[in-house]
Design an enzyme around this catalytic site. Structure first.
Site, PDB file in Angstrom:
ATOM      1  N   ASP A 125       8.369  -2.129  -3.381  1.00  0.00           N
ATOM      2  CA  ASP A 125       7.651  -1.221  -2.505  1.00  0.00           C
ATOM      3  C   ASP A 125       8.294   0.158  -2.674  1.00  0.00           C
ATOM      4  O   ASP A 125       9.410   0.270  -3.206  1.00  0.00           O
ATOM      5  CB  ASP A 125       7.795  -1.716  -1.059  1.00  0.00           C
ATOM      6  CG  ASP A 125       7.198  -0.762  -0.046  1.00  0.00           C
ATOM      7  OD1 ASP A 125       6.114  -0.217  -0.297  1.00  0.00           O
ATOM      8  OD2 ASP A 125       7.841  -0.541   0.993  1.00  0.00           O
ATOM      9  N   ASP A 132       8.079   3.262  -0.048  1.00  0.00           N
ATOM     10  CA  ASP A 132       8.630   3.841   1.173  1.00  0.00           C
ATOM     11  C   ASP A 132       9.575   2.873   1.871  1.00  0.00           C
ATOM     12  O   ASP A 132       9.230   1.723   2.129  1.00  0.00           O
ATOM     13  CB  ASP A 132       7.487   4.229   2.126  1.00  0.00           C
ATOM     14  CG  ASP A 132       6.577   5.271   1.501  1.00  0.00           C
ATOM     15  OD1 ASP A 132       6.549   6.399   1.992  1.00  0.00           O
ATOM     16  OD2 ASP A 132       5.897   4.961   0.503  1.00  0.00           O
ATOM     17  N   GLU A 152       9.761   7.357   4.730  1.00  0.00           N
ATOM     18  CA  GLU A 152       8.329   7.081   4.780  1.00  0.00           C
ATOM     19  C   GLU A 152       7.651   8.407   4.455  1.00  0.00           C
ATOM     20  O   GLU A 152       7.616   9.334   5.265  1.00  0.00           O
ATOM     21  CB  GLU A 152       7.912   6.570   6.167  1.00  0.00           C
ATOM     22  CG  GLU A 152       8.406   5.179   6.500  1.00  0.00           C
ATOM     23  CD  GLU A 152       7.650   4.078   5.747  1.00  0.00           C
ATOM     24  OE1 GLU A 152       6.499   4.324   5.330  1.00  0.00           O
ATOM     25  OE2 GLU A 152       8.216   2.983   5.565  1.00  0.00           O
ATOM     26  N   ARG A 173      -3.804   7.388   9.953  1.00  0.00           N
ATOM     27  CA  ARG A 173      -2.659   8.268   9.705  1.00  0.00           C
ATOM     28  C   ARG A 173      -3.015   9.385   8.736  1.00  0.00           C
ATOM     29  O   ARG A 173      -2.604  10.538   8.912  1.00  0.00           O
ATOM     30  CB  ARG A 173      -1.475   7.450   9.175  1.00  0.00           C
ATOM     31  CG  ARG A 173      -0.801   6.600  10.253  1.00  0.00           C
ATOM     32  CD  ARG A 173       0.330   5.768   9.676  1.00  0.00           C
ATOM     33  NE  ARG A 173      -0.158   4.642   8.911  1.00  0.00           N
ATOM     34  CZ  ARG A 173       0.517   4.030   7.939  1.00  0.00           C
ATOM     35  NH1 ARG A 173       1.711   4.479   7.592  1.00  0.00           N
ATOM     36  NH2 ARG A 173       0.010   2.993   7.306  1.00  0.00           N
ATOM     37  N   GLY A 210       1.870   1.499  -0.599  1.00  0.00           N
ATOM     38  CA  GLY A 210       0.854   1.976   0.320  1.00  0.00           C
ATOM     39  C   GLY A 210       0.950   3.477   0.516  1.00  0.00           C
ATOM     40  O   GLY A 210       0.188   4.062   1.277  1.00  0.00           O
ATOM     41  N   ASN A 251       3.059  -5.487   4.960  1.00  0.00           N
ATOM     42  CA  ASN A 251       2.125  -5.405   3.842  1.00  0.00           C
ATOM     43  C   ASN A 251       2.764  -5.763   2.503  1.00  0.00           C
ATOM     44  O   ASN A 251       2.098  -5.776   1.472  1.00  0.00           O
ATOM     45  CB  ASN A 251       1.468  -4.013   3.765  1.00  0.00           C
ATOM     46  CG  ASN A 251       2.463  -2.918   3.460  1.00  0.00           C
ATOM     47  OD1 ASN A 251       3.615  -2.975   3.882  1.00  0.00           O
ATOM     48  ND2 ASN A 251       2.022  -1.900   2.737  1.00  0.00           N
TER      49      ASN A 251
END
EC number: 3.1.3.3
Length: 211
Positions: free
Chosen positions: A11, A13, A20, A56, A100, A170
């Site tokens: 991943d 972040d 993030e 967001r 993401g 996620n």
């Protein structure tokens, strides 16, 4: 076709990166607190990721493209990331990132960290500023798992020789799809579901686990 001995997929972040990124962009819109609360809820699995991401990103509407230079300057790679990617390459492996987050940041940062391939979301732009929309399909939990399987197939790597590293809800499908799922800097639900949990926020701790 490139053939690899194994594949490591991270991943971005709070895993590859300490930050993030969407919260750094939200700073530019003066809406960090609002976006941060929604991010944390999504990472805990309390809100559907795609729905959360759209809300967001809507809060980012109007942020000018020149703000990304400031955002990228603030992004902090996680301790140990370059040591990990170098070790993967030395052993004949490939490093992927599926996020993401956003191509607008990863495209500039990933190559310098030793990442070989990456997939992320793209932000819509109108008249030199963010439109508040996500372009194309959202990279959600299923897209992360699919990316790991697709990359493994392209590289001739058995899924049993893949490692997935993540922190949020996620990432769970990707971690489940991999031969080894590692929770890193992770939320409680992710730690509970992972094959292994790495406590120190130092990615070089993964090196002894490489095939």
């Amino acid at each position: 076709m490139t053939v690899a001995r194994f594949l490591v997929v991270l991943d971005a972040d709070s895993t590859l990166l300490q930050d993030e990124v969407i919260e750094l962009i939200a700073d530019e819109a003066g809406r960090r607190a609002e976006v941060q609360a929604a991010t944390e809820a999504a990472m805990r699995g309390e809100i559907d990721f795609a729905t959360s991401l759209r809300s967001r990103v809507a809060a980012l509407k109007g942020v000018p493209l020149e703000a990304f230079e400031r955002v990228r300057a603030r992004v902090r790679p996680t301790v140990g990331v370059t040591e990990l990617t170098a070790a993967v390459h030395a052993r004949g492996g490939v490093v992927g990132v599926v996020s993401g987050g956003f191509h607008e940041v990863l495209d500039h940062i990933a190559p310098g960290l030793g990442v070989d391939r990456w997939r992320a979301n793209r932000l819509g732009v109108v008249d030199g500023a963010l439109s508040g929309l996500v372009e194309g399909e959202i990279v959600d939990a299923e897209a992360k798992a699919s990316s790991l399987r697709e990359w493994a197939d392209e590289l001739g790597v058995l899924v049993s020789r893949t490692i997935a590293i993540g922190d949020g809800a996620n990432d769970l499908r990707m971690m489940d799809a991999a031969g080894l799922g590692i929770a890193f800097n992770a939320k409680p639900a992710v730690r509970a579901a992972a094959n292994l949990v790495i406590g120190p926020q130092d990615l070089s701790a993964v090196i002894p686990l490489l095939p």
